[in-house]
Design a protein around this motif. Sequence first.
Motif: not given
Length: 286
Positions: A174-184
């Motif tokens: 599983f890969y966890l991503e966060i959105m920062i300034r409209e970028e994953w």
Amino acid sequence: MFTNQVELSLFNEHLEDKTLQAYFNRVGYSGEKEATYSTLELLHYLHPQAIPFENLNPFLGIPVRLQLSDLVKKMVLEGRGGYCFEQNILFGHVLRTMGFLVKGLSARVFWEVPEGEVKPRDHMLLLVQVGGRKYIADVGFGGSSFTAPLSLDQMEEQLTPHEKYRINKVDEFFYLEIMIREEWRLLYRFSLEPQLLPDYEVVNWYLGHHPASMFVTSLMAARCMPWGRYALLNNQFTTHRKNEESIKQTLTDIKEYKALLEEVFLIQLPDHEGMMEKLKKVVTEA
């Protein structure tokens, strides 16, 4: 066929009623002691606001102990924080005592890691089952800790009281991503293989003692707030407010620095002989 006579589990200890209540008092929880999603959601929101991420122990050369009694003493009774192993082991025991099904997992971090550099699986998170669904919980990822449990059954973006997150599954990972300034951006990769205390103790010792470990060489702290986050890396203090530009400040005064740790990050500083000298070096040399 091999079978274990005793099922191995990281969370086989239950907190005493008075200890559980002391934890509730620390994080400001006054709800029901029931294993429901709403309980998990609220505790996950409150914990990182009250118990800061911080690495003063390895930075000062103090051992980081992962036994439950040590974690309760440090983070509940003494007003300290901790890093991922401390935070999530304590949180896992709280949840298990309340009746949740909890397992410890490990992750390989990609957040802020230079391209091409390979990190060990040196981060801990939790797998929590409630209402027939699986969630990950993680109150120990510093300035990017998510403030709500994330569903493993939902591959599209998930909202939290702070940022948006999403989980992608490729094979067994599983890969966890966060959105920062409209970028994953990728935070970490994990699998569902359960981990036990010795698994964490090996990595914990490495992170707390290796001379190249950033937990030994740098001072870090983070705390969530309803409106955003505070983050500290050596003498660089950052305030992140939702939907606003981050405010960065370089700290050069030792009294201001000490007050920041105590009043903004809510850390009751340990009584350590060399602490003030180490802090002075942070504000003058970092």
